[in-house]
Design an enzyme around this catalytic site. Sequence first.
Site, PDB file in Angstrom:
ATOM      1  N   GLY A   1       8.085   2.821  -6.287  1.00 20.93           N
ATOM      2  CA  GLY A   1       9.058   2.337  -5.305  1.00 20.93           C
ATOM      3  C   GLY A   1       9.172   3.209  -4.080  1.00 20.93           C
ATOM      4  O   GLY A   1      10.173   3.160  -3.372  1.00 20.93           O
ATOM      5  N   SER A   2       8.140   3.997  -3.769  1.00 19.47           N
ATOM      6  CA  SER A   2       8.242   4.851  -2.563  1.00 19.47           C
ATOM      7  C   SER A   2       8.337   3.984  -1.314  1.00 19.47           C
ATOM      8  O   SER A   2       9.051   4.324  -0.375  1.00 19.47           O
ATOM      9  CB  SER A   2       7.062   5.809  -2.476  1.00 19.47           C
ATOM     10  OG  SER A   2       5.861   5.137  -2.162  1.00 19.47           O
ATOM     11  N   ASN A   3       7.649   2.846  -1.287  1.00 19.79           N
ATOM     12  CA  ASN A   3       7.783   1.949  -0.133  1.00 19.79           C
ATOM     13  C   ASN A   3       9.192   1.356  -0.083  1.00 19.79           C
ATOM     14  O   ASN A   3       9.783   1.249   0.992  1.00 19.79           O
ATOM     15  CB  ASN A   3       6.750   0.817  -0.206  1.00 19.79           C
ATOM     16  CG  ASN A   3       5.415   1.231   0.385  1.00 19.79           C
ATOM     17  OD1 ASN A   3       5.305   1.401   1.586  1.00 19.79           O
ATOM     18  ND2 ASN A   3       4.434   1.429  -0.455  1.00 19.79           N
TER      19      ASN A   3
ATOM     20  N   LEU B   1       2.753  -6.157  -9.070  1.00 25.00           N
ATOM     21  CA  LEU B   1       1.383  -6.364  -9.558  1.00 25.00           C
ATOM     22  C   LEU B   1       1.096  -7.751 -10.110  1.00 25.00           C
ATOM     23  O   LEU B   1      -0.029  -8.057 -10.474  1.00 25.00           O
ATOM     24  CB  LEU B   1       1.055  -5.293 -10.608  1.00 25.00           C
ATOM     25  CG  LEU B   1       1.041  -3.865 -10.036  1.00 25.00           C
ATOM     26  CD1 LEU B   1       0.590  -2.862 -11.087  1.00 25.00           C
ATOM     27  CD2 LEU B   1       0.140  -3.759  -8.808  1.00 25.00           C
TER      28      LEU B   1
ATOM     29  N   ASN C   1       3.368  -9.083   1.697  1.00 20.03           N
ATOM     30  CA  ASN C   1       2.823  -8.088   0.773  1.00 20.03           C
ATOM     31  C   ASN C   1       2.115  -7.014   1.581  1.00 20.03           C
ATOM     32  O   ASN C   1       1.650  -7.255   2.691  1.00 20.03           O
ATOM     33  CB  ASN C   1       1.818  -8.771  -0.183  1.00 20.03           C
ATOM     34  CG  ASN C   1       1.212  -7.777  -1.180  1.00 20.03           C
ATOM     35  OD1 ASN C   1       1.924  -7.032  -1.820  1.00 20.03           O
ATOM     36  ND2 ASN C   1      -0.109  -7.754  -1.259  1.00 20.03           N
TER      37      ASN C   1
ATOM     38  N   HIS D   1      -1.070  -4.314   1.242  1.00 22.67           N
ATOM     39  CA  HIS D   1      -2.230  -3.985   0.416  1.00 22.67           C
ATOM     40  C   HIS D   1      -2.854  -2.706   0.977  1.00 22.67           C
ATOM     41  O   HIS D   1      -3.038  -2.595   2.201  1.00 22.67           O
ATOM     42  CB  HIS D   1      -3.241  -5.142   0.429  1.00 22.67           C
ATOM     43  CG  HIS D   1      -4.396  -4.896  -0.476  1.00 22.67           C
ATOM     44  ND1 HIS D   1      -4.301  -4.987  -1.850  1.00 22.67           N
ATOM     45  CD2 HIS D   1      -5.668  -4.525  -0.210  1.00 22.67           C
ATOM     46  CE1 HIS D   1      -5.469  -4.679  -2.383  1.00 22.67           C
ATOM     47  NE2 HIS D   1      -6.320  -4.397  -1.417  1.00 22.67           N
TER      48      HIS D   1
ATOM     49  N   ASP E   1      -3.775 -11.462  -2.376  1.00 24.64           N
ATOM     50  CA  ASP E   1      -4.189 -10.774  -1.129  1.00 24.64           C
ATOM     51  C   ASP E   1      -4.887 -11.707  -0.153  1.00 24.64           C
ATOM     52  O   ASP E   1      -5.871 -11.342   0.471  1.00 24.64           O
ATOM     53  CB  ASP E   1      -5.155  -9.618  -1.484  1.00 24.64           C
ATOM     54  CG  ASP E   1      -4.478  -8.616  -2.421  1.00 24.64           C
ATOM     55  OD1 ASP E   1      -5.186  -8.035  -3.259  1.00 24.64           O
ATOM     56  OD2 ASP E   1      -3.256  -8.449  -2.298  1.00 24.64           O
TER      57      ASP E   1
ATOM     58  N   GLU F   1       1.442   3.366   4.956  1.00 26.39           N
ATOM     59  CA  GLU F   1       2.366   2.323   4.472  1.00 26.39           C
ATOM     60  C   GLU F   1       3.799   2.679   4.830  1.00 26.39           C
ATOM     61  O   GLU F   1       4.559   1.880   5.382  1.00 26.39           O
ATOM     62  CB  GLU F   1       2.231   2.175   2.959  1.00 26.39           C
ATOM     63  CG  GLU F   1       0.865   1.700   2.534  1.00 26.39           C
ATOM     64  CD  GLU F   1       0.734   1.670   1.030  1.00 26.39           C
ATOM     65  OE1 GLU F   1       1.725   1.410   0.345  1.00 26.39           O
ATOM     66  OE2 GLU F   1      -0.387   1.875   0.551  1.00 26.39           O
TER      67      GLU F   1
HETATM   68  C1  GRF Z   1       1.226   0.910  -2.606  1.00 26.17           C
HETATM   69  O1  GRF Z   1       0.016   1.595  -2.646  1.00 26.17           O
HETATM   70  C2  GRF Z   1       0.998  -0.459  -2.051  1.00 26.17           C
HETATM   71  O2  GRF Z   1      -0.068  -0.525  -1.139  1.00 26.17           O
HETATM   72  C3  GRF Z   1       0.643  -1.250  -3.248  1.00 26.17           C
HETATM   73  O3  GRF Z   1       1.405  -0.720  -4.298  1.00 26.17           O
HETATM   74  C4  GRF Z   1       1.761   0.620  -3.982  1.00 26.17           C
HETATM   75  C5  GRF Z   1       3.235   0.739  -4.009  1.00 26.17           C
HETATM   76  O4  GRF Z   1       3.570   2.064  -4.155  1.00 26.17           O
HETATM   77  N1  GRF Z   1       0.926  -2.643  -3.011  1.00 26.17           N
HETATM   78  P1  GRF Z   1       5.143   2.417  -4.301  1.00 26.17           P
HETATM   79  O5  GRF Z   1       5.603   1.840  -5.614  1.00 26.17           O
HETATM   80  O6  GRF Z   1       5.838   1.784  -3.119  1.00 26.17           O
HETATM   81  O7  GRF Z   1       5.186   3.924  -4.262  1.00 26.17           O
END
Ligand code: GRF
Length: 194
Positions: free
Chosen positions: A14-16, A87, A104, A106, A147, A176
């Site tokens: 969940g870093s994003n 996923l 999404n 990628h 994708d 990202e």
């Molecule tokens: C990222 O690498 C993104 O490109 C892919 O899943 C990963 C998510 O990482 N779709 P996080 O859980 O947000 O750290």
Amino acid sequence: MNPGSIIIFASGTGSNAQKIIDFFRNDPAVRISLIVSNKAGAGVLGIAEREGIPTLLIEKERFFQGDAYVDVLSAYQPSLIVLAGFLWKLPPALVKAFPQKIINIHPALLPNYGGKGMYGHFVHEAVINAKEPESGITIHYVDELYDHGEYIFQTRVPVAPDDTAETLARKVLKLEHEHFPRVIQSLLLTQPVQ
Ligand code: GRF
């Protein structure tokens, strides 16, 4: 104006998701109204708890054979549904319920290095093994295929000769974090916020 409501789907760390939450923290017009995961114990659920954001843990059966949680999600009136490391492929019912509202990210330059099984370190290993001179990220609309939807944003990063899948993964994740929240903001500004 109704605030922009974002629903985030994530399966992992969940870093994003954290970067998106941080980016909109002081924006009264945008709120992260729900975080959805398919993995009990996923890091993203811990982030949601700490941030006081409601969570929804989805089950395979109902997601793929049932109503795909469409009514539950619609109740949040999402302006955008953001897949940030989710996923599972989305069932057609869900894609159809939110046309041009699901995006999404990628960790590669689609159409290359995408599709089933191409996620996380598998992507970066394939890019390194192919001795690609560069990699990057693709943010795109989601349709029924992996994708595959219309691209929204791509940016590139050189692959150094001594890069490994791990060092490349770090470079790409940095991209990202740098771009995803801003691209989301630009989408919210250009589409009717519910
Ligand atoms: C990222 O690498 C993104 O490109 C892919 O899943 C990963 C998510 O990482 N779709 P996080 O859980 O947000 O750290």
